[in-house]
Design an enzyme around this catalytic site. Structure first.
Site, PDB file in Angstrom:
ATOM      1  N   HIS A  51     -11.978 -27.271 -21.813  1.00  0.00           N
ATOM      2  CA  HIS A  51     -12.647 -28.075 -22.849  1.00  0.00           C
ATOM      3  C   HIS A  51     -11.670 -28.785 -23.762  1.00  0.00           C
ATOM      4  CE1 HIS A  51     -11.605 -24.480 -25.182  1.00  0.00           C
ATOM      5  NE2 HIS A  51     -11.689 -25.243 -26.255  1.00  0.00           N
TER       6      HIS A  51
HETATM    7  C1  UD1 Z   1     -12.905 -27.153 -31.255  1.00  0.00           C
HETATM    8  C2  UD1 Z   1     -11.445 -26.930 -31.648  1.00  0.00           C
HETATM    9  C3  UD1 Z   1     -10.689 -26.344 -30.461  1.00  0.00           C
HETATM   10  C4  UD1 Z   1     -11.371 -25.090 -29.970  1.00  0.00           C
HETATM   11  C5  UD1 Z   1     -12.848 -25.341 -29.694  1.00  0.00           C
HETATM   12  C6  UD1 Z   1     -13.521 -24.046 -29.396  1.00  0.00           C
HETATM   13  C7  UD1 Z   1     -10.643 -28.584 -33.265  1.00  0.00           C
HETATM   14  C8  UD1 Z   1      -9.732 -29.727 -33.488  1.00  0.00           C
HETATM   15  N1  UD1 Z   1     -10.806 -28.186 -31.996  1.00  0.00           N
HETATM   16  O1  UD1 Z   1     -12.909 -28.093 -30.190  1.00  0.00           O
HETATM   17  O2  UD1 Z   1      -9.377 -25.995 -30.875  1.00  0.00           O
HETATM   18  O3  UD1 Z   1     -10.731 -24.681 -28.789  1.00  0.00           O
HETATM   19  O4  UD1 Z   1     -13.469 -25.919 -30.847  1.00  0.00           O
HETATM   20  O5  UD1 Z   1     -14.619 -24.185 -28.572  1.00  0.00           O
HETATM   21  O6  UD1 Z   1     -11.203 -28.072 -34.210  1.00  0.00           O
HETATM   22  N2  UD1 Z   1     -20.455 -30.495 -29.364  1.00  0.00           N
HETATM   23  C9  UD1 Z   1     -21.782 -30.263 -29.106  1.00  0.00           C
HETATM   24  N3  UD1 Z   1     -22.346 -29.162 -29.662  1.00  0.00           N
HETATM   25  C10 UD1 Z   1     -21.684 -28.284 -30.456  1.00  0.00           C
HETATM   26  C11 UD1 Z   1     -20.338 -28.538 -30.707  1.00  0.00           C
HETATM   27  C12 UD1 Z   1     -19.732 -29.651 -30.158  1.00  0.00           C
HETATM   28  O7  UD1 Z   1     -22.434 -31.028 -28.401  1.00  0.00           O
HETATM   29  O8  UD1 Z   1     -22.278 -27.294 -30.907  1.00  0.00           O
HETATM   30  C13 UD1 Z   1     -19.802 -31.663 -28.732  1.00  0.00           C
HETATM   31  C14 UD1 Z   1     -19.871 -32.942 -29.554  1.00  0.00           C
HETATM   32  O9  UD1 Z   1     -20.019 -34.001 -28.678  1.00  0.00           O
HETATM   33  C15 UD1 Z   1     -18.506 -32.960 -30.204  1.00  0.00           C
HETATM   34  C16 UD1 Z   1     -17.619 -32.357 -29.133  1.00  0.00           C
HETATM   35  O10 UD1 Z   1     -18.419 -31.365 -28.524  1.00  0.00           O
HETATM   36  O11 UD1 Z   1     -18.099 -34.279 -30.521  1.00  0.00           O
HETATM   37  C17 UD1 Z   1     -16.349 -31.731 -29.662  1.00  0.00           C
HETATM   38  O12 UD1 Z   1     -16.629 -30.773 -30.680  1.00  0.00           O
HETATM   39  P1  UD1 Z   1     -15.550 -30.441 -31.820  1.00  0.00           P
HETATM   40  O13 UD1 Z   1     -16.064 -29.394 -32.717  1.00  0.00           O
HETATM   41  O14 UD1 Z   1     -15.060 -31.693 -32.435  1.00  0.00           O
HETATM   42  O15 UD1 Z   1     -14.308 -29.922 -31.003  1.00  0.00           O
HETATM   43  P2  UD1 Z   1     -14.221 -28.874 -29.801  1.00  0.00           P
HETATM   44  O16 UD1 Z   1     -13.881 -29.615 -28.573  1.00  0.00           O
HETATM   45  O17 UD1 Z   1     -15.409 -28.011 -29.795  1.00  0.00           O
HETATM   46  N1  UDP Z   2     -16.682 -17.783 -24.515  1.00  0.00           N
HETATM   47  C1  UDP Z   2     -18.030 -17.443 -24.432  1.00  0.00           C
HETATM   48  N2  UDP Z   2     -18.830 -18.178 -23.599  1.00  0.00           N
HETATM   49  C2  UDP Z   2     -18.362 -19.204 -22.849  1.00  0.00           C
HETATM   50  C3  UDP Z   2     -16.986 -19.542 -22.944  1.00  0.00           C
HETATM   51  C4  UDP Z   2     -16.179 -18.818 -23.796  1.00  0.00           C
HETATM   52  O1  UDP Z   2     -18.480 -16.496 -25.078  1.00  0.00           O
HETATM   53  O2  UDP Z   2     -19.145 -19.823 -22.108  1.00  0.00           O
HETATM   54  C5  UDP Z   2     -15.814 -17.032 -25.442  1.00  0.00           C
HETATM   55  C6  UDP Z   2     -14.601 -16.377 -24.800  1.00  0.00           C
HETATM   56  O3  UDP Z   2     -14.914 -15.090 -24.362  1.00  0.00           O
HETATM   57  C7  UDP Z   2     -13.563 -16.390 -25.917  1.00  0.00           C
HETATM   58  C8  UDP Z   2     -13.950 -17.590 -26.755  1.00  0.00           C
HETATM   59  O4  UDP Z   2     -15.267 -17.953 -26.364  1.00  0.00           O
HETATM   60  O5  UDP Z   2     -13.672 -15.244 -26.732  1.00  0.00           O
HETATM   61  C9  UDP Z   2     -13.004 -18.725 -26.502  1.00  0.00           C
HETATM   62  O6  UDP Z   2     -13.484 -19.872 -27.106  1.00  0.00           O
HETATM   63  P1  UDP Z   2     -13.073 -21.329 -26.654  1.00  0.00           P
HETATM   64  O7  UDP Z   2     -12.532 -21.295 -25.288  1.00  0.00           O
HETATM   65  O8  UDP Z   2     -14.224 -22.198 -26.943  1.00  0.00           O
HETATM   66  O9  UDP Z   2     -11.965 -21.721 -27.735  1.00  0.00           O
HETATM   67  P2  UDP Z   2     -10.390 -21.472 -27.848  1.00  0.00           P
HETATM   68  O10 UDP Z   2     -10.127 -20.018 -27.734  1.00  0.00           O
HETATM   69  O11 UDP Z   2      -9.727 -22.311 -26.800  1.00  0.00           O
HETATM   70  O12 UDP Z   2     -10.065 -22.032 -29.197  1.00  0.00           O
END
Ligand code: UD1
Ligand code: UDP
Length: 381
Positions: free
Chosen positions: A204
Site C-alpha cells: 500500500h
Molecule cells: C498512511 C500512512 C502510512 C501507513 C498507512 C497505514 C502517511 C503519510 N501514511 O498511508 O505510513 O503505512 O497509513 O495503513 O500518513 N482511504 C480510504 N479509506 C480510509 C483511508 C484511506 O479510502 O479509511 C484511501 C483514500 O483514497 C486516501 C488513500 O487511501 O486518499 C490514502 O490514505 P492516507 O491516510 O492518506 O494514507 P495511507 O496510504 O493510508
Molecule cells: N493489518 C490488518 N488487516 C489487514 C492488513 C494489515 O489488521 O488487512 C494489520 C497488520 O497486522 C499490522 C498493521 O495492520 O499490525 C499494519 O498496518 P499497515 O500495513 O496498514 O501500516 P504500516 O505498518 O505499513 O504503517
C-alpha cells in the site's frame, strides 16, 4: 496524570492498544483523540471493536487529502482539543501524518510529546513517513525507541535525553491477540485455505502504488508466484490498481483479492502463511514475531533489525530476485527454517507496561515538561 493519546490509522490503533490497556490497568483513563485519517469501517472501527478499546473522546474526522491538507487540518483540529483539555502529555506512535500533526500541535502549546516507536530511519527522505519520523522525534520530550539501533539513530541526531529502549508494542499486540485469533477466526476455512499453502501479500505504500510503472512491476511479481496469493487490499492500493487498469489482471490471474481484514483474521492468515510479501512496516515486524519468513517489497527498510536477524529480505519490485527467493524458500527446507527461526528483535511483549511506568515516574518527579533553557550566551562587553 492526564495523558492524551492521539492516533488516526490502522497501525496506530493496533500498536497503541497495549499502551491504552496499561494505562487503564493503572487506573488512568487517557483522553483518546482519533484524527479520522483512516475512516472506513475496516480501516478503523473494526480494530477499536476487536481490541475492545474504550470510547473515543474526540473524533476529528480529518479524512483524506494531500500531505499538507491532511497534516494541516489535523493540526488545527488537534490544537482545539488540546487547548480545551490541556493534558500532561501527548502520546503519538509511528510515522503517519497524524503523528506529525499531533506532535507539532502539542509541542507548540508546550504540552510534552512522548513518541512511541522513536528513532526509526529508512534514510530515504522521499518517503512522507521519514519526514514525519524525524520531525516527530525532534518535537518530543520522551522517546520510546524499540531497539538499540533506533536509539543510536537518535544519538546521531543529537537526541540523547529521555530516550528509553522499551521494545515495540507490536509484540504486546501480537501476543495479546494471536491466541484469541487462533480460536475465534474462521478465515482459513472461509477462504478454503490450508495452512502454509499460500503467500500473504500486502502492498500500500505511496512509493509502490502511486507510481504506475512501479505498481505494474509489483503486479508482474504477484501474477508470477508459484503458489496461491492472498492479498487483502488497502484502499489506496485498490484505488490505484483500478485507476492504472491492473485490478482485472490481478484478479484473472487467480490472486485472491480481499477487502482489508480485521486484526484477528489478519493475524490468523499471517501466522499460517507460507511466507509474507509486504511493504508494510508493521507486517515486517509481525512476520518475525510469528516465525514467518518475510520478503519486503521495498528497496530500504526502517526495520533493519529484521534483516540482520535473518527473517526478512529486501526484494524491492525486482521480479527475478523475488521469484528466486520464493523458489529457494519452497525448495530449500534448511533455508526456510533458518528464516522462520530468526529471533524477534522487538522485545518481550511488555512494552506497553514499560511505557506507562516510565511516563508515570517522570510525571510524579515533575520531569514531564517541555524543556526551557536558562543558559545565557556569553556576549562581548
Ligand atoms: C498512511 C500512512 C502510512 C501507513 C498507512 C497505514 C502517511 C503519510 N501514511 O498511508 O505510513 O503505512 O497509513 O495503513 O500518513 N482511504 C480510504 N479509506 C480510509 C483511508 C484511506 O479510502 O479509511 C484511501 C483514500 O483514497 C486516501 C488513500 O487511501 O486518499 C490514502 O490514505 P492516507 O491516510 O492518506 O494514507 P495511507 O496510504 O493510508
Ligand atoms: N493489518 C490488518 N488487516 C489487514 C492488513 C494489515 O489488521 O488487512 C494489520 C497488520 O497486522 C499490522 C498493521 O495492520 O499490525 C499494519 O498496518 P499497515 O500495513 O496498514 O501500516 P504500516 O505498518 O505499513 O504503517
Amino acid at each position: 496524570m492526564r495523558p492524551a493519546i492521539i492516533f488516526g490509522t490502522r497501525p496506530e490503533i493496533i500498536k497503541l492498544s497495549p499502551v491504552i490497556r496499561a494505562f487503564i490497568k493503572n487506573d488512568i483513563q487517557p483522553i483518546l483523540i482519533h484524527t479520522g485519517q483512516h475512516y472506513d469501517y475496516e480501516m478503523s472501527s473494526i480494530f477499536l471493536e476487536e481490541l475492545e478499546l474504550p470510547e473515543i473522546d474526540y473524533h476529528l474526522e480529518v479524512g483524506s487529502g494531500t500531505q499538507a491538507e491532511q497534516t494541516g487540518i489535523a493540526m488545527i483540529k488537534i490544537e482545539k482539543v488540546l487547548m480545551n483539555e490541556v493534558p500532561d502529555v501527548s502520546i503519538v506512535q509511528g510515522d503517519t501524518n497524524t503523528v506529525l500533526a499531533g506532535a507539532l500541535a502539542s509541542v507548540k502549546l508546550l504540552i510534552p510529546v512522548a513518541h512511541v516507536e522513536a528513532g526509526l530511519r529508512s534514510f530515504d527522505r522521499t518517503m512522507p513517513e521519514e519526514i514525519n519520523r524525524i520531525l516527530a522525534d525532534h518535537s518530543s520530550e520522551v522517546l520510546f525507541a524499540p531497539t538499540l539501533e533506533a536509539k543510536k539513530n537518535l544519538e546521531r541526531e543529537g537526541i540523547r535525553e529521555n530516550v528509553f529502549v522499551v521494545g515495540n508494542t507490536i509484540v504486546d499486540a501480537v501476543l495479546q491477540n494471536s491466541k484469541i485469533a487462533e480460536k475465534k477466526s474462521k478465515i482459513l476455512s472461509e477462504l478454503g485455505l490450508e495452512p502454509k499453502s499460500y503467500i500473504l501479500v500486502t502492498a500500500h505504500r505511496k512509493e509502490n502504488v502511486d507510481n504506475k510503472d512501479r505498481l505494474k512491476k509489483l503486479v508482474d511479481i504477484l501474477t508470477s508466484l508459484p503458489m496461491q496469493v492472498v492479498y487483502p487490499v488497502h484502499p489506496r492500493a485498490e484505488k490505484r490498481l483500478k485507476e492504472f487498469g491492473l485490478w482485472d489482471r490481478l484478479k484473472s490471474s487467480g490472486v485472491m483479492l480481499l477487502k482489508p481484514l480485521g486484526y484477528l483474521d489478519f493475524l490468523k492468515l499471517e501466522k499460517n502463511a507460507f511466507i509474507v510479501m509486504t511493504d508494510s512496516g508493521g507486517i515486517q515486524e509481525e512476520a518475525i514475531i510469528l516465525n514467518v519468513p518475510c520478503l519486503t517489497l521495498r528497496y530500504n527498510t526502517e526495520r533493519p533489525e529484521t534483516v540482520k536477524a535473518g527473517g526478512n529480505i529486501l526484494v524491492g519490485v525486482e521480479k527475478d530476485l523475488a521469484l528466486r527467493y520464493v523458489k529457494k524458500l519452497i525448495e530449500d527446507e534448511a533455508f526456510y527454517k533458518r528464516m522462520a527461526s530468526a529471533k524477534n528483535p522487538f522485545g518481550d511483549g511488555r512494552s506497553g507496561e514499560r511505557i506507562v511506568s516510565i511516563l508515570m515516574t517522570l510525571w510524579e518527579s515533575g520531569r514531564l515538561k517541555v524543556k526551557t533553557s536558562n543558559f545565557i550566551t556569553p556576549q562581548k562587553a
